[in-house]
Design a protein around this motif. Structure first.
Motif, mmCIF file in Angstrom:
data_model
loop_
_atom_site.group_PDB
_atom_site.id
_atom_site.type_symbol
_atom_site.label_atom_id
_atom_site.label_comp_id
_atom_site.label_asym_id
_atom_site.label_seq_id
_atom_site.Cartn_x
_atom_site.Cartn_y
_atom_site.Cartn_z
ATOM 1 N N UNK A 83 43.567 50.712 41.549
ATOM 2 C CA UNK A 83 43.700 51.148 42.930
ATOM 3 C C UNK A 83 45.107 50.947 43.464
ATOM 4 N N UNK A 84 45.739 49.831 43.107
ATOM 5 C CA UNK A 84 47.121 49.565 43.522
ATOM 6 C C UNK A 84 48.059 50.636 42.975
ATOM 7 N N UNK A 85 47.902 50.968 41.706
ATOM 8 C CA UNK A 85 48.744 52.007 41.090
ATOM 9 C C UNK A 85 48.495 53.364 41.746
ATOM 10 N N UNK A 86 47.224 53.663 42.027
ATOM 11 C CA UNK A 86 46.905 54.926 42.696
ATOM 12 C C UNK A 86 47.539 54.971 44.087
ATOM 13 N N UNK A 87 47.445 53.856 44.807
ATOM 14 C CA UNK A 87 48.047 53.797 46.133
ATOM 15 C C UNK A 87 49.557 53.945 46.088
ATOM 16 N N UNK A 88 50.172 53.334 45.067
ATOM 17 C CA UNK A 88 51.642 53.354 44.977
ATOM 18 C C UNK A 88 52.170 54.708 44.510
ATOM 19 N N UNK A 89 51.493 55.301 43.523
ATOM 20 C CA UNK A 89 52.007 56.543 42.939
ATOM 21 C C UNK A 89 51.454 57.810 43.581
ATOM 22 N N UNK A 135 29.967 38.212 32.662
ATOM 23 C CA UNK A 135 31.161 37.685 32.003
ATOM 24 C C UNK A 135 32.394 38.572 32.225
ATOM 25 N N UNK A 136 32.161 39.868 32.303
ATOM 26 C CA UNK A 136 33.298 40.775 32.463
ATOM 27 C C UNK A 136 33.708 40.995 33.903
ATOM 28 N N UNK A 137 33.173 40.154 34.825
ATOM 29 C CA UNK A 137 33.448 40.356 36.250
ATOM 30 C C UNK A 137 34.938 40.330 36.570
ATOM 31 N N UNK A 138 35.639 39.301 36.107
ATOM 32 C CA UNK A 138 37.061 39.147 36.441
ATOM 33 C C UNK A 138 37.879 40.292 35.867
ATOM 34 N N UNK A 139 37.600 40.632 34.602
ATOM 35 C CA UNK A 139 38.341 41.729 33.966
ATOM 36 C C UNK A 139 38.075 43.057 34.671
ATOM 37 N N UNK A 140 36.803 43.338 34.966
ATOM 38 C CA UNK A 140 36.449 44.606 35.612
ATOM 39 C C UNK A 140 37.028 44.687 37.024
ATOM 40 N N UNK A 141 36.858 43.614 37.806
ATOM 41 C CA UNK A 141 37.345 43.616 39.190
ATOM 42 C C UNK A 141 38.863 43.700 39.237
ATOM 43 N N UNK A 142 39.543 42.970 38.346
ATOM 44 C CA UNK A 142 41.009 42.996 38.307
ATOM 45 C C UNK A 142 41.515 44.365 37.879
ATOM 46 N N UNK A 143 40.863 44.949 36.875
ATOM 47 C CA UNK A 143 41.280 46.271 36.389
ATOM 48 C C UNK A 143 41.133 47.321 37.481
ATOM 49 N N UNK A 144 40.000 47.291 38.194
ATOM 50 C CA UNK A 144 39.790 48.243 39.284
ATOM 51 C C UNK A 144 40.804 48.038 40.405
ATOM 52 N N UNK A 193 38.965 50.598 45.527
ATOM 53 C CA UNK A 193 38.587 50.750 44.126
ATOM 54 C C UNK A 193 37.664 49.614 43.654
ATOM 55 N N UNK A 194 37.441 48.616 44.507
ATOM 56 C CA UNK A 194 36.497 47.547 44.191
ATOM 57 C C UNK A 194 35.062 47.944 44.538
ATOM 58 N N UNK A 195 34.862 49.177 44.973
ATOM 59 C CA UNK A 195 33.543 49.636 45.405
ATOM 60 C C UNK A 195 32.450 49.389 44.359
ATOM 61 N N UNK A 196 32.646 49.718 43.073
ATOM 62 C CA UNK A 196 31.580 49.454 42.087
ATOM 63 C C UNK A 196 31.202 47.975 41.997
#
Length: 277
Positions: A148-154, A135-144, A197-200
């Motif tokens: 990752x986007x924020x890490x890449x940008x900053x 059930x938490x797939x979308x939330x977990x995948x989107x959060x990761x 960051x989608x590795x997990x």
């Protein structure tokens, strides 16, 4: 419209293709809508977001500057501006950059909805308990992905821009960087980190289908370290410090993936015991 079928097992191959087509269409429509909004917000997208890492007032540069000042070390992160300019040498260069940047912005912002459409397509083929555990797939995948986007940008993008934008082979050569090259550097840093960051999540599904086990992940940990360093060398400037900074969170995610794989294996073993009774 796609057919509504109560039992997915009764759907023919063409029915599945029809269903997939509408999921893809809705995903593309969502991306296009957000892309149109991004296209209209040209000033914010380019001046604030894309050209943000070009200024030494960027938070990342300030952070590294404070660290260097604390230790009494001179740093290229402290200064007024980066010694390069951005130019467009093609007639349609700026317009093309505007279009493609809007499309990529549409994809990034619409990522949770695209995932939701993917989930709607594959979830009917799962068992009820599998849907419940996912059930938490979308939330977990989107959060990761956004992490990752924020890490890449900053982190990755400013390190790359600072290193490559200030690198010179001679005082006679000036860095006048093409707009497309600059945008591609930022885009590659952001998208690559978002995917890494989608590795997990990837390991979770590979474990579910039996292609990966915790033992395999542990056995090839050293090889994974080498692959991570190679990937970091591709998306970061060729200096050791930047590669280590990028490699650390990826290795943490790899370790987290091992624990996730263990949890999945334990659940599958419990399920097999329950079915055997």
């Amino acid at each position: 419209m796609a057919k509504t079928v109560n039992n997915p097992d009764e759907m023919s191959f063409l029915d599945h293709l029809e269903e997939l087509r509408w999921h893809l269409i809705r995903s593309i429509v969502a991306i296009v809508i957000v892309a149109c909004v991004a296209f209209l917000a040209k000033g914010f997208i380019f001046d604030v977001i894309l050209f943000g890492p070009k200024s030494l007032d960027f938070p990342t540069y300030k952070f590294f500057c404070r660290i260097a000042t604390f230790f009494g070390v001179d740093s290229e992160f402290c200064g007024d501006e980066l010694p390069f300019t951005i130019q467009s040498r093609l007639m349609a260069g700026q317009f093309s950059a505007h279009i493609w940047t809007s499309i990529w912005a549409g994809f990034i912002v619409s990522f949770p909805y695209v995932l939701w459409e993917v989930w709607k397509f594959i979830s009917p083929g799962l068992h009820e308990n599998e849907r419940r555990h996912s059930r938490g797939f979308i939330l977990a995948a989107s959060s990761l992905f956004f992490l990752g986007v924020l890490f890449g940008y900053y982190v990755v993008a400013p390190l790359s821009i600072n290193f490559l934008g200030t690198y010179t082979v001679s005082t006679q050569v000036f860095n006048e960087i093409d707009l497309a090259s600059y945008v591609a550097t930022v885009r590659a840093s952001v998208i690559a980190c978002g995917i890494m960051f989608e590795l997990p999540i990837i390991i979770y599904f590979l474990t579910k289908v039996g292609l990966v086990t915790p033992e395999i992940l542990k056995k090839y940990r050293k090889m994974a370290l080498v692959i991570v360093l190679i990937l970091c060398a591709v998306i970061t400037p060729p200096d050791v410090t930047s590669q280590i900074i990028v490699a650390i969170p990826v290795l943490i995610l790899y370790q987290a993936s091992i624990y996730i794989s263990k949890i999945v294996v334990k659940r599958e073993a419990k399920k097999e015991k329950k079915n055997a009774k």
